[in-house]
Design an enzyme around this catalytic site. Structure first.
Site, PDB file in Angstrom:
ATOM      1  N   ASP A 169      62.890  39.251  39.802  1.00 44.98           N
ATOM      2  CA  ASP A 169      61.425  39.288  39.802  1.00 44.98           C
ATOM      3  C   ASP A 169      60.934  39.678  38.411  1.00 44.98           C
ATOM      4  O   ASP A 169      61.627  40.381  37.670  1.00 44.98           O
ATOM      5  CB  ASP A 169      60.907  40.353  40.784  1.00 44.98           C
ATOM      6  CG  ASP A 169      61.051  39.927  42.245  1.00 44.98           C
ATOM      7  OD1 ASP A 169      61.319  38.749  42.509  1.00 44.98           O
ATOM      8  OD2 ASP A 169      60.890  40.811  43.111  1.00 44.98           O
ATOM      9  N   ARG A 209      61.124  30.423  39.033  1.00 49.16           N
ATOM     10  CA  ARG A 209      60.012  30.551  39.993  1.00 49.16           C
ATOM     11  C   ARG A 209      58.741  30.743  39.179  1.00 49.16           C
ATOM     12  O   ARG A 209      58.682  31.622  38.319  1.00 49.16           O
ATOM     13  CB  ARG A 209      60.241  31.764  40.888  1.00 49.16           C
ATOM     14  CG  ARG A 209      59.016  32.129  41.722  1.00 49.16           C
ATOM     15  CD  ARG A 209      59.108  33.529  42.294  1.00 49.16           C
ATOM     16  NE  ARG A 209      60.260  33.695  43.145  1.00 49.16           N
ATOM     17  CZ  ARG A 209      60.806  34.883  43.432  1.00 49.16           C
ATOM     18  NH1 ARG A 209      60.305  35.995  42.911  1.00 49.16           N
ATOM     19  NH2 ARG A 209      61.839  34.963  44.215  1.00 49.16           N
TER      20      ARG A 209
HETATM   21  P1  FDA Z   1      45.510  33.277  44.479  1.00 47.32           P
HETATM   22  O1  FDA Z   1      45.656  34.735  44.238  1.00 47.32           O
HETATM   23  O2  FDA Z   1      44.455  32.528  43.719  1.00 47.32           O
HETATM   24  O3  FDA Z   1      45.328  33.053  46.030  1.00 47.32           O
HETATM   25  C1  FDA Z   1      45.106  31.772  46.594  1.00 47.32           C
HETATM   26  C2  FDA Z   1      44.845  31.907  48.080  1.00 47.32           C
HETATM   27  O4  FDA Z   1      46.015  32.401  48.730  1.00 47.32           O
HETATM   28  C3  FDA Z   1      43.776  32.937  48.426  1.00 47.32           C
HETATM   29  O5  FDA Z   1      42.508  32.382  48.388  1.00 47.32           O
HETATM   30  C4  FDA Z   1      44.192  33.361  49.812  1.00 47.32           C
HETATM   31  O6  FDA Z   1      43.796  32.405  50.765  1.00 47.32           O
HETATM   32  C5  FDA Z   1      45.692  33.352  49.731  1.00 47.32           C
HETATM   33  N1  FDA Z   1      46.209  34.673  49.339  1.00 47.32           N
HETATM   34  C6  FDA Z   1      46.696  35.029  48.139  1.00 47.32           C
HETATM   35  N2  FDA Z   1      47.096  36.311  48.143  1.00 47.32           N
HETATM   36  C7  FDA Z   1      46.824  36.776  49.379  1.00 47.32           C
HETATM   37  C8  FDA Z   1      47.019  38.036  50.012  1.00 47.32           C
HETATM   38  N3  FDA Z   1      47.552  39.055  49.366  1.00 47.32           N
HETATM   39  N4  FDA Z   1      46.636  38.166  51.309  1.00 47.32           N
HETATM   40  C9  FDA Z   1      46.096  37.131  51.986  1.00 47.32           C
HETATM   41  N5  FDA Z   1      45.894  35.908  51.428  1.00 47.32           N
HETATM   42  C10 FDA Z   1      46.256  35.730  50.148  1.00 47.32           C
HETATM   43  N6  FDA Z   1      54.161  38.124  40.861  1.00 47.32           N
HETATM   44  C11 FDA Z   1      54.717  38.723  39.784  1.00 47.32           C
HETATM   45  O7  FDA Z   1      54.006  39.208  38.914  1.00 47.32           O
HETATM   46  N7  FDA Z   1      56.092  38.772  39.675  1.00 47.32           N
HETATM   47  C12 FDA Z   1      56.912  38.213  40.590  1.00 47.32           C
HETATM   48  O8  FDA Z   1      58.140  38.270  40.443  1.00 47.32           O
HETATM   49  C13 FDA Z   1      56.332  37.573  41.708  1.00 47.32           C
HETATM   50  N8  FDA Z   1      57.109  36.995  42.678  1.00 47.32           N
HETATM   51  C14 FDA Z   1      56.503  36.219  43.648  1.00 47.32           C
HETATM   52  C15 FDA Z   1      57.287  35.486  44.526  1.00 47.32           C
HETATM   53  C16 FDA Z   1      56.688  34.608  45.428  1.00 47.32           C
HETATM   54  C17 FDA Z   1      57.548  33.799  46.342  1.00 47.32           C
HETATM   55  C18 FDA Z   1      55.256  34.496  45.464  1.00 47.32           C
HETATM   56  C19 FDA Z   1      54.578  33.536  46.404  1.00 47.32           C
HETATM   57  C20 FDA Z   1      54.490  35.261  44.642  1.00 47.32           C
HETATM   58  C21 FDA Z   1      55.091  36.132  43.731  1.00 47.32           C
HETATM   59  N9  FDA Z   1      54.325  36.926  42.888  1.00 47.32           N
HETATM   60  C22 FDA Z   1      54.924  37.555  41.825  1.00 47.32           C
HETATM   61  C23 FDA Z   1      52.872  37.133  43.166  1.00 47.32           C
HETATM   62  C24 FDA Z   1      52.003  36.155  42.407  1.00 47.32           C
HETATM   63  O9  FDA Z   1      52.045  36.435  41.025  1.00 47.32           O
HETATM   64  C25 FDA Z   1      50.542  36.218  42.881  1.00 47.32           C
HETATM   65  O10 FDA Z   1      50.043  37.499  42.636  1.00 47.32           O
HETATM   66  C26 FDA Z   1      50.331  35.876  44.337  1.00 47.32           C
HETATM   67  O11 FDA Z   1      51.173  34.839  44.740  1.00 47.32           O
HETATM   68  C27 FDA Z   1      48.882  35.436  44.602  1.00 47.32           C
HETATM   69  O12 FDA Z   1      48.595  34.303  43.838  1.00 47.32           O
HETATM   70  P2  FDA Z   1      48.371  32.826  44.430  1.00 47.32           P
HETATM   71  O13 FDA Z   1      49.123  31.858  43.589  1.00 47.32           O
HETATM   72  O14 FDA Z   1      48.692  32.789  45.865  1.00 47.32           O
HETATM   73  O15 FDA Z   1      46.850  32.500  44.153  1.00 47.32           O
END
Ligand code: FDA
Length: 308
Positions: free
Chosen positions: A130, A181
């Site tokens: 991560d 990732r």
């Molecule tokens: P965004 O935040 O714009 O969200 C898009 C939509 O997704 C929202 O409108 C909502 O519908 C839904 N959503 C998102 N977060 C939600 C929540 N908490 N609760 C409910 N609904 C939610 N980060 C990092 O800094 N280091 C890492 O190693 C990782 N590893 C990682 C692994 C995996 C498999 C994932 C999916 C994510 C990570 N992350 C991470 C977290 C990542 O950086 C990010 O903060 C989250 O995925 C939220 O971003 P989105 O791309 O979903 O978009």
């Protein structure tokens, strides 16, 4: 504003003490965390696998304070890897280097990583490191490269679209054929290193996704497109179709408990779908970062509070 406050609280030990002692917070955190024990997480992964979804399992914890705690994490990972294999689950492993002592002594962390990667390799399991806040990026990538130079091909990287440096990092990792990732990034970062505006992060995400898919199509790694954002997912699907990139060249990834219906829909549509499944007792900073991503979740929290 609220996002920044929640991210600040995620690192504040006084807030950790208050929130972790609160039964309601523990119940709400269960939405994002598969449980506190290895048995809990094994059961959660099995349910996902039955739906055609693979997992990557994480033992919650970060920034260990001493070598003894880092050793306990390493032991727990070794046990977990054996268990995942014995239970014939489809799951990789995710971990944070600061949980394994990176901040205490990089040599200790390196020893733990070698041991974990040896065991994982015996069972054909990949390990993703991560990515933590930007002060750890160089040290994390240096450790990854050192391990790969030592012959560990089962170790994978995470790149955060919000960091300005990420395009250059992706170009190098693609040349090195490292599986990446791609996520947006979850930490409170200064404007000197990361895009402060969501629209800029989203634009960067799409650009980096295309670079990763192009590289994968040319044989340079297997990208995990880690997002719950429908716009990012649609852009990825459209680009793969436009460039005739077959579905086995990349996968989507999401977090446990977030948009489960979409996870199943993508798996049914034939995309690789992997869910990051965290478990353990140290859920506080992870939970606060999830609240920060979607402050609307605070209403969910508040409505439970008033319901008692
Ligand atoms: P965004 O935040 O714009 O969200 C898009 C939509 O997704 C929202 O409108 C909502 O519908 C839904 N959503 C998102 N977060 C939600 C929540 N908490 N609760 C409910 N609904 C939610 N980060 C990092 O800094 N280091 C890492 O190693 C990782 N590893 C990682 C692994 C995996 C498999 C994932 C999916 C994510 C990570 N992350 C991470 C977290 C990542 O950086 C990010 O903060 C989250 O995925 C939220 O971003 P989105 O791309 O979903 O978009």
């Amino acid at each position: 504003m609220l996002r920044l406050l929640l991210l600040y609280l995620s690192g504040a030990s006084w807030a950790r003490r208050i929130v972790m002692g609160w039964g309601l917070a523990r119940r709400v955190a269960r939405r994002y965390v598969a449980g506190e024990t290895e048995d809990d997480v094994i059961a959660a992964i099995r349910v996902l696998n039955q739906k055609g979804i693979t997992a990557t399992v994480d033992i919650l914890g970060e920034s260990t304070a001493d070598a003894a705690e880092a050793s306990r994490y390493a032991e727990a990972y070794l046990h977990l890897i054996e268990r995942v294999s014995a239970e014939q689950l489809k799951s990789s492993v995710s971990l944070k280097l600061t949980a394994l002592g990176l901040g205490v002594d990089p040599a200790i962390c390196h020893d733990h990583m070698r041991h974990i990667l040896d065991t994982a390799r015996t069972h054909g399991i990949n390990v993703t490191i991560d990515m933590e806040d930007h002060t750890a990026t160089d040290r994390t990538l240096a450790m990854l490269r050192r391990l790969r130079a030592e012959g560990y091909e089962n170790v994978q990287a995470v790149i955060q679209a919000y960091l300005f440096r990420s395009e250059a990092d992706i170009a190098t990792l693609a040349e090195e054929k490292v599986d990446v990732r791609l996520c947006k990034g979850a930490y409170r970062e200064p404007a000197s290193v990361a895009h402060p505006r969501k629209s800029d992060v989203d634009a960067a995400y799409v650009k980096l996704m295309k670079l990763l898919l192009d590289a994968a199509n040319a044989g340079g790694g297997y990208p995990g497109i880690a997002t719950h954002d429908p716009a990012m997912i649609a852009a990825t699907r459209a680009y793969a179709e436009q460039c005739h990139i077959s579905l086995d060249r990349f996968e989507f990834q999401m977090l446990y408990g977030i948009r489960p219906a979409l996870q199943e829909e993508l798996a049914r549509a034939g995309y690789g779908m992997r869910v990051y499944v965290p478990f353990g007792t140290q859920w506080y900073p992870y939970f606060m970062r999830r609240l920060a991503e979607r402050p609307a979740n605070l209403w969910f929290f508040a409505s439970n509070l008033f319901r008692g």
